[in-house]
Write a protein that holds these residues in place. Structure first.
Motif, PDB file in Angstrom:
ATOM      1  N   ARG A   1       0.833  -1.214   0.000  1.00  0.00           N
ATOM      2  CA  ARG A   1       0.000   0.000   0.000  1.00  0.00           C
ATOM      3  C   ARG A   1       0.864   1.259   0.000  1.00  0.00           C
ATOM      4  NH1 ARG A   1      -1.847   4.002   2.947  1.00  0.00           N
ATOM      5  NH2 ARG A   1      -0.612   3.434   4.777  1.00  0.00           N
ATOM      6  N   GLN A   2       1.883   1.282   0.864  1.00  0.00           N
ATOM      7  CA  GLN A   2       2.717   2.481   0.955  1.00  0.00           C
ATOM      8  C   GLN A   2       3.585   2.663  -0.286  1.00  0.00           C
ATOM      9  OE1 GLN A   2       4.799   3.284   4.605  1.00  0.00           O
ATOM     10  NE2 GLN A   2       3.226   2.331   5.876  1.00  0.00           N
ATOM     11  N   VAL A   3       4.087   1.584  -0.853  1.00  0.00           N
ATOM     12  CA  VAL A   3       4.895   1.691  -2.069  1.00  0.00           C
ATOM     13  C   VAL A   3       4.063   2.271  -3.207  1.00  0.00           C
ATOM     14  CG1 VAL A   3       6.072   0.380  -3.878  1.00  0.00           C
ATOM     15  CG2 VAL A   3       6.552  -0.107  -1.469  1.00  0.00           C
ATOM     16  N   LEU A   4       2.848   1.753  -3.390  1.00  0.00           N
ATOM     17  CA  LEU A   4       1.997   2.218  -4.486  1.00  0.00           C
ATOM     18  C   LEU A   4       1.566   3.668  -4.283  1.00  0.00           C
ATOM     19  CD1 LEU A   4      -0.291  -0.851  -5.277  1.00  0.00           C
ATOM     20  CD2 LEU A   4       1.989  -0.290  -6.124  1.00  0.00           C
ATOM     21  N   ALA A   5       1.394   4.067  -3.028  1.00  0.00           N
ATOM     22  CA  ALA A   5       0.972   5.438  -2.754  1.00  0.00           C
ATOM     23  C   ALA A   5       2.015   6.457  -3.231  1.00  0.00           C
ATOM     24  CB  ALA A   5       0.712   5.621  -1.262  1.00  0.00           C
ATOM     25  N   GLY A   6       3.268   6.026  -3.349  1.00  0.00           N
ATOM     26  CA  GLY A   6       4.320   6.944  -3.776  1.00  0.00           C
ATOM     27  C   GLY A   6       4.689   6.826  -5.239  1.00  0.00           C
ATOM     28  N   LEU A   7       3.915   6.072  -6.029  1.00  0.00           N
ATOM     29  CA  LEU A   7       4.229   5.869  -7.442  1.00  0.00           C
ATOM     30  C   LEU A   7       3.327   6.715  -8.333  1.00  0.00           C
ATOM     31  CD1 LEU A   7       4.836   2.036  -7.946  1.00  0.00           C
ATOM     32  CD2 LEU A   7       6.537   3.865  -7.875  1.00  0.00           C
ATOM     33  N   ASP A   8       3.873   7.147  -9.457  1.00  0.00           N
ATOM     34  CA  ASP A   8       3.113   7.874 -10.466  1.00  0.00           C
ATOM     35  C   ASP A   8       3.379   7.214 -11.820  1.00  0.00           C
ATOM     36  OD1 ASP A   8       1.956   9.583 -12.279  1.00  0.00           O
ATOM     37  OD2 ASP A   8       2.915  11.406 -11.494  1.00  0.00           O
ATOM     38  N   PRO A   9       2.357   6.619 -12.445  1.00  0.00           N
ATOM     39  CA  PRO A   9       2.600   5.942 -13.729  1.00  0.00           C
ATOM     40  C   PRO A   9       3.071   6.880 -14.840  1.00  0.00           C
ATOM     41  CG  PRO A   9       0.243   6.137 -13.291  1.00  0.00           C
ATOM     42  CD  PRO A   9       0.950   6.554 -12.043  1.00  0.00           C
TER      43      PRO A   9
END
Length: 315
Positions: free
Chosen positions: A68-76
């Motif tokens: 959850r935390q990793v994905l929250a910091g990603l921008d495609p």
């Protein structure tokens, strides 16, 4: 030219976007569908395809929070390459708070699986075909087994140069050269040509922050090492302690455990780690380290039987 869309299951994900999807697994007796939750981040620019997964064992919740935390910091829009995230692989076990599937099979001994095998085998086959087969690198997130806690660590084939480089980039407190077990995701994925890091940290059925934070940071460092993301300047951090072997100290008597050893503690062969006592507090047997190294795991059970594993030491 725009990057080609990414196909997974029945959908295609356009470059520069992310998408949630559900891959069918089975049905409950109520008729409700059981699905594998997946989220795909498909970057605008070319790069590697990587997966991250958690909760292959249904009672291991630390990895779910890490994803959850990793994905929250990603921008495609700025990601280079593609990330496939599966926060809960063993959905049925997770709903029951159980390590295993309803038939008591261990999903992490069921890979690569079969389309017509047991439930565990079918889930393993689905994961291999829809996730692993599309990826070059995978990060498999785990915690300690029932009533055991683990120091944050990477377990991997450290004799493989690419694996060693990614384990070094992850920079967990410890990286352990670990044999590959037949039927595990790590074994099946390696047979398909993927490089796999297995993360261990914390205790089952707990969101141990000491295990969540190093994993989130470590996954981000691996993505940066693969040139998928840009990270702000990473402050100096201690390099991983590399362990080439490990072993458990086992109880020599049955009793109540009074354990002094803590995760991350450096110990020497023969050092006193605690004692087994009776109900009146009288010492039945002292517990001593059986090698020099670092404590990478320990039991959290207060009552132990003769032969039970107590302290895991990496050397």
């Amino acid at each position: 030219m725009a990057r080609e869309s990414f196909g997974i299951g029945p959908v295609r994900v356009r470059a520069g976007t992310s998408r949630n999807l559900e891959l069918p697994i089975t049905r409950l007796v109520t008729g409700a569908d059981v699905v594998l939750p997946v989220r795909v981040f498909h970057g605008r620019e070319d790069g590697p395809t990587v997966w991250i997964d958690a909760a292959i064992h249904g009672d291991e919740v630390v990895g779910v929070e890490v994803v959850r935390q990793v994905l929250a910091g990603l921008d495609p829009k700025t990601l280079r390459g593609t990330l496939i995230a599966v926060p809960i692989v063993n959905v049925l076990g997770f709903m029951a708070g159980d390590r295993y599937l309803p038939d008591r099979r261990d999903l992490n001994r069921s890979f690569p699986g079969s389309r017509r095998g047991s439930l565990a085998s079918r889930i393993a086959h689905l994961f291999m075909e829809e996730v692993v087969a599309k990826c070059e690198v995978g990060i498999d997130l785990h915690t300690g087994a029932d009533r055991r806690s683990n120091l944050p660590q990477i377990r991997a084939d450290l004799d493989d140069p690419k694996t060693h480089a990614l384990a070094t980039a992850f920079a967990a407190p410890v990286m352990l050269h670990a044999k590959i077990r037949d039927g595990s995701l790590r074994h099946a994925a390696r047979e398909r040509g993927a490089t796999v890091l297995l993360y261990e940290g914390g205790e089952n059925l707990r969101l141990d922050e000491y295990a969540v934070e190093p994993a989130v940071t470590g996954v981000r460092r691996v993505l940066a090492a693969l040139d998928m993301v840009d990270l702000p300047d990473d402050p100096d951090h201690p390099a991983s302690v590399e362990c080439r072997a490990s072993g458990w100290v086992r109880a020599r008597r049955t009793g109540i455990l009074d354990l002094d050893a803590h995760l991350g503690q450096q110990v020497t062969d023969g050092e006193r780690l605690g004692a087994l006592v009776d109900v009146w507090g009288r010492t039945l047997r002292a517990v001593y380290a059986n090698r020099t190294g670092i404590v990478i795991g320990r039991t959290e059970a207060p009552l132990v039987n003769s032969g039970d594993a107590i302290v895991h030491i990496g050397s």
